[in-house]
Design a protein around this motif. Structure first.
Motif, PDB file in Angstrom:
ATOM      1  N   LEU A 119       0.828  -1.204   0.000  1.00 40.71           N
ATOM      2  CA  LEU A 119       0.000   0.000   0.000  1.00 40.71           C
ATOM      3  C   LEU A 119       0.863   1.254   0.000  1.00 40.71           C
ATOM      4  N   LEU A 120       1.835   1.315   0.903  1.00 45.41           N
ATOM      5  CA  LEU A 120       2.665   2.504   1.023  1.00 45.41           C
ATOM      6  C   LEU A 120       3.550   2.697  -0.201  1.00 45.41           C
ATOM      7  N   LEU A 121       4.037   1.601  -0.757  1.00 45.52           N
ATOM      8  CA  LEU A 121       4.902   1.693  -1.929  1.00 45.52           C
ATOM      9  C   LEU A 121       4.137   2.241  -3.132  1.00 45.52           C
ATOM     10  N   ILE A 122       2.943   1.695  -3.380  1.00 41.41           N
ATOM     11  CA  ILE A 122       2.163   2.143  -4.532  1.00 41.41           C
ATOM     12  C   ILE A 122       1.663   3.569  -4.331  1.00 41.41           C
ATOM     13  N   ALA A 123       1.048   3.817  -3.182  1.00 40.64           N
ATOM     14  CA  ALA A 123       0.519   5.158  -2.923  1.00 40.64           C
ATOM     15  C   ALA A 123       1.633   6.194  -2.893  1.00 40.64           C
ATOM     16  N   GLY A 124       2.818   5.777  -2.480  1.00 43.83           N
ATOM     17  CA  GLY A 124       3.917   6.720  -2.332  1.00 43.83           C
ATOM     18  C   GLY A 124       4.552   7.160  -3.622  1.00 43.83           C
ATOM     19  N   HIS A 125       4.350   6.407  -4.725  1.00 44.24           N
ATOM     20  CA  HIS A 125       4.963   6.866  -5.967  1.00 44.24           C
ATOM     21  C   HIS A 125       3.963   7.121  -7.090  1.00 44.24           C
ATOM     22  N   GLU A 126       2.886   6.341  -7.173  1.00 44.29           N
ATOM     23  CA  GLU A 126       1.962   6.495  -8.292  1.00 44.29           C
ATOM     24  C   GLU A 126       1.229   7.845  -8.270  1.00 44.29           C
ATOM     25  N   THR A 127       0.687   8.205  -7.136  1.00 43.23           N
ATOM     26  CA  THR A 127      -0.124   9.416  -7.075  1.00 43.23           C
ATOM     27  C   THR A 127       0.722  10.663  -7.297  1.00 43.23           C
ATOM     28  N   ASP A 129      -7.353  30.555  -2.565  1.00 45.63           N
ATOM     29  CA  ASP A 129      -7.185  29.773  -1.337  1.00 45.63           C
ATOM     30  C   ASP A 129      -7.969  28.474  -1.511  1.00 45.63           C
ATOM     31  N   ALA A 130      -7.244  27.416  -1.857  1.00 47.92           N
ATOM     32  CA  ALA A 130      -7.884  26.137  -2.174  1.00 47.92           C
ATOM     33  C   ALA A 130      -7.665  25.095  -1.089  1.00 47.92           C
ATOM     34  N   ARG A 131      -7.267  25.526   0.092  1.00 41.70           N
ATOM     35  CA  ARG A 131      -6.902  24.562   1.131  1.00 41.70           C
ATOM     36  C   ARG A 131      -8.050  23.670   1.581  1.00 41.70           C
ATOM     37  N   ARG A 132      -9.275  24.035   1.287  1.00 43.83           N
ATOM     38  CA  ARG A 132     -10.428  23.233   1.715  1.00 43.83           C
ATOM     39  C   ARG A 132     -10.718  22.075   0.763  1.00 43.83           C
ATOM     40  N   HIS A 133      -9.908  21.890  -0.270  1.00 41.97           N
ATOM     41  CA  HIS A 133     -10.188  20.840  -1.242  1.00 41.97           C
ATOM     42  C   HIS A 133     -10.232  19.456  -0.587  1.00 41.97           C
ATOM     43  N   VAL A 134     -10.818  18.514  -1.315  1.00 43.45           N
ATOM     44  CA  VAL A 134     -10.943  17.142  -0.800  1.00 43.45           C
ATOM     45  C   VAL A 134     -10.155  16.156  -1.674  1.00 43.45           C
ATOM     46  N   ALA A 135      -9.062  16.632  -2.263  1.00 39.02           N
ATOM     47  CA  ALA A 135      -8.238  15.748  -3.094  1.00 39.02           C
ATOM     48  C   ALA A 135      -7.657  14.598  -2.288  1.00 39.02           C
ATOM     49  N   PHE A 136      -7.391  14.820  -0.999  1.00 36.54           N
ATOM     50  CA  PHE A 136      -6.858  13.763  -0.144  1.00 36.54           C
ATOM     51  C   PHE A 136      -7.953  13.055   0.642  1.00 36.54           C
ATOM     52  N   GLY A 137      -9.203  13.294   0.277  1.00 34.30           N
ATOM     53  CA  GLY A 137     -10.299  12.700   1.026  1.00 34.30           C
ATOM     54  C   GLY A 137     -10.637  13.522   2.257  1.00 34.30           C
ATOM     55  N   PHE A 138     -11.336  12.890   3.183  1.00 31.29           N
ATOM     56  CA  PHE A 138     -11.766  13.562   4.402  1.00 31.29           C
ATOM     57  C   PHE A 138     -12.106  12.492   5.422  1.00 31.29           C
ATOM     58  N   GLY A 139     -12.037  12.839   6.701  1.00 28.94           N
ATOM     59  CA  GLY A 139     -12.377  11.892   7.748  1.00 28.94           C
ATOM     60  C   GLY A 139     -11.226  10.973   8.091  1.00 28.94           C
ATOM     61  N   VAL A 140     -11.535   9.863   8.753  1.00 31.25           N
ATOM     62  CA  VAL A 140     -10.482   8.991   9.287  1.00 31.25           C
ATOM     63  C   VAL A 140      -9.678   8.296   8.200  1.00 31.25           C
ATOM     64  N   HIS A 141     -10.215   8.211   6.989  1.00 28.33           N
ATOM     65  CA  HIS A 141      -9.504   7.525   5.914  1.00 28.33           C
ATOM     66  C   HIS A 141      -8.765   8.486   4.984  1.00 28.33           C
ATOM     67  N   GLN A 142      -8.703   9.760   5.343  1.00 25.99           N
ATOM     68  CA  GLN A 142      -7.997  10.675   4.453  1.00 25.99           C
ATOM     69  C   GLN A 142      -6.540  10.265   4.324  1.00 25.99           C
ATOM     70  N   CYS A 143      -5.926  10.655   3.218  1.00 28.36           N
ATOM     71  CA  CYS A 143      -4.610  10.168   2.825  1.00 28.36           C
ATOM     72  C   CYS A 143      -3.554  10.349   3.914  1.00 28.36           C
ATOM     73  N   LEU A 144      -2.949   9.241   4.310  1.00 26.80           N
ATOM     74  CA  LEU A 144      -1.901   9.244   5.327  1.00 26.80           C
ATOM     75  C   LEU A 144      -0.669  10.018   4.861  1.00 26.80           C
ATOM     76  N   GLY A 145      -0.332   9.902   3.574  1.00 29.08           N
ATOM     77  CA  GLY A 145       0.906  10.480   3.074  1.00 29.08           C
ATOM     78  C   GLY A 145       0.786  11.888   2.541  1.00 29.08           C
ATOM     79  N   GLN A 146      -0.301  12.597   2.846  1.00 25.93           N
ATOM     80  CA  GLN A 146      -0.477  13.921   2.260  1.00 25.93           C
ATOM     81  C   GLN A 146       0.608  14.917   2.654  1.00 25.93           C
TER      82      GLN A 146
END
Length: 407
Positions: free
Chosen positions: A239-247, A342-359
């Motif tokens: 998970l970390l390997l794929i998410a860490g380079h593909e996105t 000011d786009a800081r409110r975007h949801v590109a990394f999701g939201f809630g407890v499952h939001q992207c760990l590596g953001q």
């Protein structure tokens, strides 16, 4: 409880297919049909590859509400989960689990991705970026930016963080490409995942025997303490390997293409030395492009009243963040790329407890890249027509297969 889910295979012409195609000539925008669904109502029904008809949450506010609701499950094994493709074998570790197990496993890998730890990596990432640009400038005045730069930057970074040999990048990039392609056969996808799990499992064996200061060694310690099985640790590594380079790789290339197509915005970024302005530009590019274009997938555990509808227990829910980030009620003139926004409110990394760990890591890498590449190669240009660029319409992560550039 009754369910409003239609029988599998039942055809209702008024229910549109999902995902929807992007418009020719508008590669940076969400599909026009998705925009139409947003205009028609906050919750709509769509049809998936298997004939199921989950709900589509099109408005920003409802998306955040649903992603933060504990009555919505990310567990892919639950009946009604709107899977993007046929599933075989293992899943992506804790990302497709619910609390408390999701939280337990996530905590095991949180520390390396804290803002403080990530900021300490910035000089090393800067050296990687500068080194790759040096290599480009030392060769012919043209390149495929994906292979020469966009893919190596995050691959080198995540390999160093995890403790994965970068020399194996062809192997894990090839298998991860099969895994995240929507057109891969289920058996091919399962085989690619098994390949990666086996690879990480072998590395884990070595880390357990000879631990060093990297993330896989930390997971090995958890295995030794009985907190994880070897299999679970290997799946987490995948998970970390794929998410860490593909996105991040796709965001580097697609962001560069978007800027080349918006030269006024590229000039703003190239001419600034203000870190806050660069950070703001990264947030706007994340909002505008939103490379996770297949939507976050969930299933309701209980009846949920929202957006004038009732999502029944057992019904699937899709949260397409690309259209949420183009909600005109939240972002004025949302289809315009505006690096001063000011786009800081975007949801590109999701939201809630499952939001992207590596953001935090992704943000830092993009800040280094976007503040360096265009200043060091100020004449960078697209070495093809836009309609000649091959986009990843077939992938779970959106981007370009190649990006020919010259200078």
């Amino acid at each position: 409880m009754t369910s409003t889910v239609r029988p599998e295979g039942a055809h209702t012409p008024s229910v549109p297919e999902y995902p929807m195609p992007r418009a020719t000539g508008c590669p940076f925008d969400p599909p026009p049909a998705l925009k139409e669904e947003q205009e028609q109502g906050p919750l709509r029904k769509v049809r998936l590859w298997d004939g199921s008809t989950p709900w589509l949450a099109t408005r920003y506010a409802d998306q955040r509400t649903l992603l933060a609701d504990p009555r919505i499950s990310a567990d892919v094994s639950r009946s009604g989960y709107p899977s993007p493709a046929p599933q075989r074998g293992s899943t992506f570790s804790f990302i497709l689990m619910d609390d408390p197990e999701h939280a337990r496993q996530r905590r095991m890998v949180t520390a390396p991705f804290t803002i403080r730890r990530v900021e300490a990596m910035r000089p090393a990432v800067q050296r990687i970026v500068d080194g790759l640009i040096d290599d480009m400038l030392g060769g012919p005045p043209h390149a495929d930016l994906v292979q020469a730069f966009a893919l190596p930057v995050p691959s080198l970074v995540i390999c160093e963080l995890l403790g994965v040999p970068y020399g194996d990048h062809d192997f894990f990039q090839r298998n991860s490409g099969v895994l995240i392609s929507r057109v891969s056969a289920a058996d091919d996808r399962a085989a690619a995942l098994d390949n990666l799990i086996g690879y990480l499992d072998e590395l884990m064996e070595d880390k357990i025997a000879r631990p060093v200061d990297d993330l896989l060694s930390g997971l090995g310690t958890r295995v030794g303490a009985g907190e994880l099985s070897r299999r679970e640790a290997a799946e987490m590594g995948v998970l970390l390997l794929i998410a860490g380079h593909e996105t991040t790789a796709n965001m580097i290339a697609l962001g560069t293409l978007a800027l080349l197509e918006h030269p006024d915005q590229l000039d703003l970024l190239r001419d600034t030395d203000d870190p806050k302005a660069v950070a703001g530009a990264v947030e706007e590019l994340l909002r505008y492009l939103n490379i996770t274009h297949g939507g976050r997938r969930r299933v309701a555990l209980e009846d949920i009243a929202i957006g004038g509808e009732v999502i029944r227990a057992g019904e699937g829910v899709i949260v397409p963040n690309d259209i949420g980030n183009r909600d005109p009620d939240v972002f004025a003139d949302p289809d315009r790329l505006d690096l001063g926004r000011d786009a800081r409110r975007h949801v590109a990394f999701g939201f809630g407890v499952h939001q992207c760990l590596g953001q935090p890591l992704a943000r830092m890498e993009l800040q280094v890249v976007y503040s360096t590449l265009y200043r060091r190669i100020p004449t960078l240009r697209l070495d093809a027509r836009l309609d000649e660029v091959s986009f990843k319409h077939d992938g779970a992560v959106y981007g370009v297969h190649a990006l020919p550039v010259a200078w």
